[in-house]
Design a protein around this motif. Sequence first.
Motif, PDB file in Angstrom:
ATOM      1  N   ARG A  17     107.843  77.725 -17.592  1.00  0.00           N
ATOM      2  CA  ARG A  17     108.687  77.970 -16.356  1.00  0.00           C
ATOM      3  C   ARG A  17     107.507  78.164 -14.953  1.00  0.00           C
ATOM      4  O   ARG A  17     107.583  78.227 -13.701  1.00  0.00           O
ATOM      5  CB  ARG A  17     109.300  79.284 -16.365  1.00  0.00           C
ATOM      6  N   LEU A  18     106.573  78.920 -15.460  1.00  0.00           N
ATOM      7  CA  LEU A  18     105.882  78.933 -14.646  1.00  0.00           C
ATOM      8  C   LEU A  18     104.787  77.741 -13.352  1.00  0.00           C
ATOM      9  O   LEU A  18     104.130  77.398 -12.489  1.00  0.00           O
ATOM     10  CB  LEU A  18     103.731  79.161 -15.169  1.00  0.00           C
ATOM     11  N   ILE A  19     105.110  76.428 -14.978  1.00  0.00           N
ATOM     12  CA  ILE A  19     104.045  75.590 -14.262  1.00  0.00           C
ATOM     13  C   ILE A  19     105.656  74.421 -13.358  1.00  0.00           C
ATOM     14  O   ILE A  19     104.848  73.609 -12.219  1.00  0.00           O
ATOM     15  CB  ILE A  19     103.784  74.483 -14.790  1.00  0.00           C
ATOM     16  N   THR A  20     106.805  74.748 -14.557  1.00  0.00           N
ATOM     17  CA  THR A  20     107.994  73.466 -13.932  1.00  0.00           C
ATOM     18  C   THR A  20     108.619  73.882 -12.271  1.00  0.00           C
ATOM     19  O   THR A  20     108.424  73.161 -11.500  1.00  0.00           O
ATOM     20  CB  THR A  20     109.026  73.908 -15.036  1.00  0.00           C
ATOM     21  N   LYS A  21     108.622  75.487 -12.267  1.00  0.00           N
ATOM     22  CA  LYS A  21     109.309  75.558 -11.287  1.00  0.00           C
ATOM     23  C   LYS A  21     108.860  75.153  -9.770  1.00  0.00           C
ATOM     24  O   LYS A  21     109.419  74.742  -9.053  1.00  0.00           O
ATOM     25  CB  LYS A  21     108.960  77.230 -11.017  1.00  0.00           C
ATOM     26  N   PRO A  22     107.042  75.338  -9.401  1.00  0.00           N
ATOM     27  CA  PRO A  22     106.799  74.304  -8.760  1.00  0.00           C
ATOM     28  C   PRO A  22     107.330  73.087  -7.702  1.00  0.00           C
ATOM     29  O   PRO A  22     107.259  72.600  -7.582  1.00  0.00           O
ATOM     30  CB  PRO A  22     105.787  74.945  -8.107  1.00  0.00           C
ATOM     31  N   LEU A  23     106.830  72.794  -9.738  1.00  0.00           N
ATOM     32  CA  LEU A  23     106.854  71.283 -10.074  1.00  0.00           C
ATOM     33  C   LEU A  23     109.069  70.972  -8.456  1.00  0.00           C
ATOM     34  O   LEU A  23     109.086  69.708  -8.170  1.00  0.00           O
ATOM     35  CB  LEU A  23     106.857  70.897 -10.789  1.00  0.00           C
ATOM     36  N   ILE A  24     109.743  71.809  -9.436  1.00  0.00           N
ATOM     37  CA  ILE A  24     111.074  72.006  -9.156  1.00  0.00           C
ATOM     38  C   ILE A  24     111.052  71.669  -7.832  1.00  0.00           C
ATOM     39  O   ILE A  24     112.285  70.797  -7.683  1.00  0.00           O
ATOM     40  CB  ILE A  24     112.147  72.430  -9.869  1.00  0.00           C
ATOM     41  N   LYS A  25     110.228  73.012  -7.252  1.00  0.00           N
ATOM     42  CA  LYS A  25     111.253  73.038  -5.613  1.00  0.00           C
ATOM     43  C   LYS A  25     110.263  72.499  -4.758  1.00  0.00           C
ATOM     44  O   LYS A  25     110.760  71.722  -3.883  1.00  0.00           O
ATOM     45  CB  LYS A  25     109.641  74.388  -5.148  1.00  0.00           C
ATOM     46  N   MET A  26     108.713  71.222  -5.350  1.00  0.00           N
ATOM     47  CA  MET A  26     108.260  70.118  -4.855  1.00  0.00           C
ATOM     48  C   MET A  26     108.931  69.155  -4.733  1.00  0.00           C
ATOM     49  O   MET A  26     109.150  68.183  -3.943  1.00  0.00           O
ATOM     50  CB  MET A  26     107.191  70.097  -5.435  1.00  0.00           C
ATOM     51  N   LYS A  27     110.498  69.010  -6.118  1.00  0.00           N
ATOM     52  CA  LYS A  27     110.405  67.967  -5.513  1.00  0.00           C
ATOM     53  C   LYS A  27     111.979  67.472  -5.050  1.00  0.00           C
ATOM     54  O   LYS A  27     112.072  67.055  -4.519  1.00  0.00           O
ATOM     55  CB  LYS A  27     111.546  67.500  -7.173  1.00  0.00           C
ATOM     56  N   GLU A  28     112.413  69.284  -4.654  1.00  0.00           N
ATOM     57  CA  GLU A  28     113.968  69.455  -4.163  1.00  0.00           C
ATOM     58  C   GLU A  28     113.130  69.111  -2.510  1.00  0.00           C
ATOM     59  O   GLU A  28     113.596  68.854  -1.931  1.00  0.00           O
ATOM     60  CB  GLU A  28     114.017  70.882  -4.347  1.00  0.00           C
ATOM     61  N   GLU A  29     112.128  69.168  -2.112  1.00  0.00           N
ATOM     62  CA  GLU A  29     111.657  69.629  -0.669  1.00  0.00           C
ATOM     63  C   GLU A  29     110.856  68.093  -0.592  1.00  0.00           C
ATOM     64  O   GLU A  29     111.217  67.382   0.572  1.00  0.00           O
ATOM     65  CB  GLU A  29     110.058  70.439  -0.061  1.00  0.00           C
ATOM     66  N   THR A  30     110.587  66.993  -1.165  1.00  0.00           N
ATOM     67  CA  THR A  30     110.493  66.135  -1.355  1.00  0.00           C
ATOM     68  C   THR A  30     111.396  64.983  -0.382  1.00  0.00           C
ATOM     69  O   THR A  30     111.675  64.399  -0.416  1.00  0.00           O
ATOM     70  CB  THR A  30     109.768  65.091  -2.185  1.00  0.00           C
ATOM     71  N   GLU A  31     113.276  64.979  -1.348  1.00  0.00           N
ATOM     72  CA  GLU A  31     114.270  64.706  -1.985  1.00  0.00           C
ATOM     73  C   GLU A  31     114.551  65.257  -0.135  1.00  0.00           C
ATOM     74  O   GLU A  31     115.492  64.488   0.221  1.00  0.00           O
ATOM     75  CB  GLU A  31     114.555  65.191  -2.696  1.00  0.00           C
ATOM     76  N   LYS A  32     114.109  66.608   0.398  1.00  0.00           N
ATOM     77  CA  LYS A  32     114.246  67.022   1.569  1.00  0.00           C
ATOM     78  C   LYS A  32     113.990  65.516   2.299  1.00  0.00           C
ATOM     79  O   LYS A  32     114.186  65.600   3.412  1.00  0.00           O
ATOM     80  CB  LYS A  32     114.272  68.240   2.205  1.00  0.00           C
ATOM     81  N   LEU A  33     112.226  65.401   2.645  1.00  0.00           N
ATOM     82  CA  LEU A  33     112.231  64.760   3.411  1.00  0.00           C
ATOM     83  C   LEU A  33     112.870  63.640   3.483  1.00  0.00           C
ATOM     84  O   LEU A  33     112.652  63.116   4.490  1.00  0.00           O
ATOM     85  CB  LEU A  33     110.341  64.538   3.156  1.00  0.00           C
ATOM     86  N   SER A  34     112.990  62.127   1.946  1.00  0.00           N
ATOM     87  CA  SER A  34     113.568  61.123   1.997  1.00  0.00           C
ATOM     88  C   SER A  34     114.702  60.980   2.982  1.00  0.00           C
ATOM     89  O   SER A  34     115.320  60.805   3.023  1.00  0.00           O
ATOM     90  CB  SER A  34     113.914  61.305   0.547  1.00  0.00           C
ATOM     91  N   ARG A  35     115.868  62.741   3.372  1.00  0.00           N
ATOM     92  CA  ARG A  35     116.444  63.014   4.321  1.00  0.00           C
ATOM     93  C   ARG A  35     116.611  62.920   4.772  1.00  0.00           C
ATOM     94  O   ARG A  35     117.786  63.012   6.145  1.00  0.00           O
ATOM     95  CB  ARG A  35     117.771  63.519   3.070  1.00  0.00           C
ATOM     96  N   GLY A  36     115.449  62.945   5.675  1.00  0.00           N
ATOM     97  CA  GLY A  36     115.134  63.630   7.113  1.00  0.00           C
ATOM     98  C   GLY A  36     114.415  64.582   8.064  1.00  0.00           C
ATOM     99  O   GLY A  36     114.094  65.032   9.283  1.00  0.00           O
ATOM    100  N   ASP A  37     114.186  65.856   6.693  1.00  0.00           N
ATOM    101  CA  ASP A  37     115.070  66.966   7.058  1.00  0.00           C
ATOM    102  C   ASP A  37     113.620  67.563   6.998  1.00  0.00           C
ATOM    103  O   ASP A  37     113.003  67.196   5.304  1.00  0.00           O
ATOM    104  CB  ASP A  37     115.835  68.079   5.601  1.00  0.00           C
ATOM    105  N   THR A  38     112.649  67.861   7.900  1.00  0.00           N
ATOM    106  CA  THR A  38     110.747  67.712   8.183  1.00  0.00           C
ATOM    107  C   THR A  38     110.400  69.190   7.207  1.00  0.00           C
ATOM    108  O   THR A  38     109.842  69.213   7.483  1.00  0.00           O
ATOM    109  CB  THR A  38     110.159  67.281   9.445  1.00  0.00           C
ATOM    110  N   LYS A  39     111.555  70.013   7.946  1.00  0.00           N
ATOM    111  CA  LYS A  39     111.474  71.850   7.909  1.00  0.00           C
ATOM    112  C   LYS A  39     111.467  72.251   5.636  1.00  0.00           C
ATOM    113  O   LYS A  39     112.160  72.806   5.294  1.00  0.00           O
ATOM    114  CB  LYS A  39     112.840  72.279   7.999  1.00  0.00           C
ATOM    115  N   VAL A  40     110.064  72.091   5.711  1.00  0.00           N
ATOM    116  CA  VAL A  40     109.928  71.756   4.115  1.00  0.00           C
ATOM    117  C   VAL A  40     108.534  73.309   4.269  1.00  0.00           C
ATOM    118  O   VAL A  40     107.214  72.616   5.396  1.00  0.00           O
ATOM    119  CB  VAL A  40     108.845  70.736   3.765  1.00  0.00           C
ATOM    120  N   GLU A  41     108.311  74.070   3.147  1.00  0.00           N
ATOM    121  CA  GLU A  41     107.589  74.956   3.307  1.00  0.00           C
ATOM    122  C   GLU A  41     107.454  75.551   1.794  1.00  0.00           C
ATOM    123  O   GLU A  41     107.899  75.704   0.959  1.00  0.00           O
ATOM    124  CB  GLU A  41     107.829  76.540   3.954  1.00  0.00           C
TER     125      GLU A  41
END
Length: 293
Positions: A17-41
């Motif tokens: 969970r410690l490792i996969t949680k940030p990876l899942i978060k990064m996956k979600e944020e990169t999907e936002k980037l692919s949709r044109g949403d650049t508000k990533v933190e």
Amino acid sequence: MILIIIVTFIVIIALSRLITKPLIKMKEETEKLSRGDTKVELNEHYNDELGVLAHSINRLAEDLERVKQERNDFLSSIAHELRTPLTYLKGYADIAAREQTDKKERIKYLKIIKEEANNLSSMIQHLFQLAKMDENTFKIEPEKCEVKPLILQAKEKVYPLISAYGADVQVECPDNIFVYADPVRFTQVMVNLLDNAIQYSGESPSVSLHVKPQRDKVTITVQDEGPGVPEESLPYLFNRLYRTDKSRSRNSGGSGLGLAIVKEIVEMHGGRIGVSNQGGLRVEMLWPKEGNV
């Protein structure tokens, strides 16, 4: 043994969970980037590869947001620049078409329409060239070529402008100086710089062009005796659509694209270009002698 297995299982789950949680978060944020949403933190405080990856994704989001804003600003500026000559064309065409407009006035308005049409055509051509540069389809065919004939050819091309402004253009270039450049694009650069120097040097313009060979470069300087430009504007002169005096540039046919194209062409050849105020505007270029494009 059972206790060890249970503890190991709990540790594995916790670490996963410690490792996969940030990876899942990064996956979600990169999907936002692919949709044109650049508000990533993303949290960059991990002291491992995850922190480095999060930092890279955050920087990518910032770069995409900057590019998006620059694109929007550029399109907005283009819309404005195209609307102005089109408004002039429509307005003067309407006046020229009126029955009560006498022949002399009609000729005057038709001349203005022709000038604005030429300005519009030139702007579109510049935009086409910049688009090709952005798409990496703008091709150059560099070769070893002598500088002096190309500069004299560029001077000949701007002769109508020299005559119209009563300009004095002095060329100091030794014979047998060679650069590695596309002769067509090299001439295009020199025409743009001479055109710019003549138009913005005030009344009775005086322009000098000096060529000086160095060990592996050739220095070409275009110097005018005009008022120069404000110091705060110097870093932006090669930006697309940038003008220090919008009204003057428009009246003289400038689009704010010529110097941007010049910089792109020089750098595509492996050269450098810079500007400074030295008794007028001074443009200095370094062109390679040998092929390194």
